[in-house]
Design a protein around this motif. Structure first.
Motif, PDB file in Angstrom:
ATOM      1  N   ILE A 106     -19.132 -31.627  -6.227  1.00  0.00           N
ATOM      2  CA  ILE A 106     -20.554 -31.948  -6.142  1.00  0.00           C
ATOM      3  C   ILE A 106     -21.302 -30.893  -6.951  1.00  0.00           C
ATOM      4  O   ILE A 106     -21.055 -29.699  -6.822  1.00  0.00           O
ATOM      5  N   TYR A 107     -22.139 -31.370  -7.849  1.00  0.00           N
ATOM      6  CA  TYR A 107     -22.968 -30.490  -8.672  1.00  0.00           C
ATOM      7  C   TYR A 107     -24.391 -30.550  -8.165  1.00  0.00           C
ATOM      8  O   TYR A 107     -24.893 -31.633  -7.840  1.00  0.00           O
ATOM      9  N   TYR A 129     -21.336 -39.631 -10.796  1.00  0.00           N
ATOM     10  CA  TYR A 129     -22.232 -40.503 -10.052  1.00  0.00           C
ATOM     11  C   TYR A 129     -23.442 -39.668  -9.640  1.00  0.00           C
ATOM     12  O   TYR A 129     -23.297 -38.623  -9.000  1.00  0.00           O
ATOM     13  N   ILE A 130     -24.644 -40.121 -10.021  1.00  0.00           N
ATOM     14  CA  ILE A 130     -25.870 -39.374  -9.721  1.00  0.00           C
ATOM     15  C   ILE A 130     -26.384 -39.766  -8.335  1.00  0.00           C
ATOM     16  O   ILE A 130     -26.751 -40.910  -8.095  1.00  0.00           O
ATOM     17  N   ILE A 131     -26.404 -38.792  -7.434  1.00  0.00           N
ATOM     18  CA  ILE A 131     -26.890 -39.002  -6.070  1.00  0.00           C
ATOM     19  C   ILE A 131     -28.418 -38.977  -6.061  1.00  0.00           C
ATOM     20  O   ILE A 131     -29.060 -39.820  -5.441  1.00  0.00           O
ATOM     21  N   GLU A 132     -28.990 -37.987  -6.752  1.00  0.00           N
ATOM     22  CA  GLU A 132     -30.452 -37.904  -6.865  1.00  0.00           C
ATOM     23  C   GLU A 132     -30.806 -37.156  -8.145  1.00  0.00           C
ATOM     24  O   GLU A 132     -30.011 -36.385  -8.674  1.00  0.00           O
ATOM     25  N   GLU A 148     -30.701 -41.605 -10.688  1.00  0.00           N
ATOM     26  CA  GLU A 148     -30.164 -41.845  -9.351  1.00  0.00           C
ATOM     27  C   GLU A 148     -29.480 -43.202  -9.269  1.00  0.00           C
ATOM     28  O   GLU A 148     -30.045 -44.214  -9.679  1.00  0.00           O
ATOM     29  N   GLY A 149     -28.234 -43.208  -8.783  1.00  0.00           N
ATOM     30  CA  GLY A 149     -27.471 -44.445  -8.635  1.00  0.00           C
ATOM     31  C   GLY A 149     -26.637 -44.814  -9.852  1.00  0.00           C
ATOM     32  O   GLY A 149     -25.789 -45.699  -9.772  1.00  0.00           O
ATOM     33  N   ASP A 150     -26.869 -44.152 -10.991  1.00  0.00           N
ATOM     34  CA  ASP A 150     -26.094 -44.437 -12.201  1.00  0.00           C
ATOM     35  C   ASP A 150     -24.746 -43.734 -12.144  1.00  0.00           C
ATOM     36  O   ASP A 150     -24.600 -42.672 -11.540  1.00  0.00           O
ATOM     37  N   THR A 170     -31.029 -32.108  -9.517  1.00  0.00           N
ATOM     38  CA  THR A 170     -30.121 -33.237  -9.649  1.00  0.00           C
ATOM     39  C   THR A 170     -28.879 -32.944  -8.827  1.00  0.00           C
ATOM     40  O   THR A 170     -28.346 -31.834  -8.869  1.00  0.00           O
ATOM     41  N   LYS A 171     -28.453 -33.934  -8.062  1.00  0.00           N
ATOM     42  CA  LYS A 171     -27.196 -33.841  -7.324  1.00  0.00           C
ATOM     43  C   LYS A 171     -26.282 -34.940  -7.841  1.00  0.00           C
ATOM     44  O   LYS A 171     -26.704 -36.094  -7.953  1.00  0.00           O
ATOM     45  N   ALA A 172     -25.047 -34.558  -8.153  1.00  0.00           N
ATOM     46  CA  ALA A 172     -24.102 -35.522  -8.713  1.00  0.00           C
ATOM     47  C   ALA A 172     -22.699 -35.272  -8.189  1.00  0.00           C
ATOM     48  O   ALA A 172     -22.296 -34.132  -7.986  1.00  0.00           O
ATOM     49  N   ILE A 173     -21.977 -36.358  -7.986  1.00  0.00           N
ATOM     50  CA  ILE A 173     -20.542 -36.282  -7.699  1.00  0.00           C
ATOM     51  C   ILE A 173     -19.843 -36.391  -9.051  1.00  0.00           C
ATOM     52  O   ILE A 173     -20.129 -37.292  -9.834  1.00  0.00           O
ATOM     53  N   TRP A 174     -18.941 -35.470  -9.294  1.00  0.00           N
ATOM     54  CA  TRP A 174     -18.247 -35.399 -10.580  1.00  0.00           C
ATOM     55  C   TRP A 174     -16.759 -35.387 -10.262  1.00  0.00           C
ATOM     56  O   TRP A 174     -16.293 -34.574  -9.469  1.00  0.00           O
ATOM     57  N   VAL A 175     -16.010 -36.305 -10.850  1.00  0.00           N
ATOM     58  CA  VAL A 175     -14.566 -36.357 -10.644  1.00  0.00           C
ATOM     59  C   VAL A 175     -13.888 -36.096 -11.973  1.00  0.00           C
ATOM     60  O   VAL A 175     -14.165 -36.779 -12.968  1.00  0.00           O
ATOM     61  N   VAL A 176     -13.004 -35.085 -11.995  1.00  0.00           N
ATOM     62  CA  VAL A 176     -12.299 -34.691 -13.211  1.00  0.00           C
ATOM     63  C   VAL A 176     -10.808 -34.890 -12.975  1.00  0.00           C
ATOM     64  O   VAL A 176     -10.268 -34.516 -11.932  1.00  0.00           O
ATOM     65  N   SER A 177     -10.150 -35.515 -13.959  1.00  0.00           N
ATOM     66  CA  SER A 177      -8.696 -35.696 -13.886  1.00  0.00           C
ATOM     67  C   SER A 177      -8.094 -35.354 -15.244  1.00  0.00           C
ATOM     68  O   SER A 177      -8.577 -35.857 -16.257  1.00  0.00           O
ATOM     69  N   PRO A 178      -7.098 -34.503 -15.304  1.00  0.00           N
ATOM     70  CA  PRO A 178      -6.515 -33.755 -14.196  1.00  0.00           C
ATOM     71  C   PRO A 178      -7.468 -32.655 -13.740  1.00  0.00           C
ATOM     72  O   PRO A 178      -8.408 -32.307 -14.457  1.00  0.00           O
TER      73      PRO A 178
END
Length: 181
Positions: A106-107, A129-132, A148-150, A170-178
């Motif tokens: 979470i950023y 994913y942008i939370i806000e 938000e929501g994008d 701004t709050k965002a969920i960020w998923v990095v792989s690997p």
């Protein structure tokens, strides 16, 4: 053990002098020394550079080691690392104690906050994913504004960076792989 203490310990284990590691990560030896002593905090970009040069995940520098199969993180237990210079905080939503193929983070990015001065790239994929709030994502020579929501997906091998050009956090969920953390 603090982040700085872990950097110093792992640097010594790798046989790097303070000056050698500082040169590799493009920081001054005095600033790296301040980080090791807990008197300064590295930007997220510099934390990644330090971890890469020490051949560890960023999460190693943040958490204690122990291997697990599952891991629950309660809202009030999220461990945040704040970079005052880049006006960005990251919270690990899993643990380095897990063997995993992705890293959800979470950023929290304050107005004017950014990933760093320059773009970077690495093997893998990323999902946001942008939370806000809103966030500008710079991929190669193109900018995309996320609200938000994008959500947004890209290959991490592309040069990329981000900046909050908005007027609120701004709050965002960020998923990095690997995982890079």
């Amino acid at each position: 053990m603090t982040i700085g203490e872990k950097i110093k310990k792992h640097r010594a284990e790798k046989g790097f002098s303070l000056r050698e590691l500082a040169k590799k990560v493009e920081l001054s030896a005095s600033f790296l020394s301040q980080i090791e002593q807990g008197k300064a905090s590295p930007s997220i970009e510099n934390l990644k550079k330090i971890a890469n040069n020490l051949e560890v995940k960023v999460s190693y520098l943040i958490e204690e080691e122990e291997k697990l199969e599952t891991f629950l993180v309660k809202k009030d237990e999220i461990k945040y690392v704040e970079s005052i210079d880049s006006k960005t905080s990251i919270g690990l939503l899993t643990s380095s104690k897990l063997e995993k193929d992705m890293e959800p983070i979470i950023y929290e990015i304050k107005p004017g906050g950014e990933s760093g001065r320059g773009s970077f790239n690495h093997p893998g994929e990323e999902f946001i994913y942008i939370i806000e709030g809103s966030l500008d994502i710079y991929i190669e020579n193109q900018v995309t504004t996320l609200n938000e929501g994008d959500s947004f997906y890209f290959k991490s091998t592309l040069n990329h960076r981000f900046k909050n050009n908005g007027k609120k956090i701004t709050k965002a969920i960020w998923v990095v792989s690997p995982p890079t953390f």
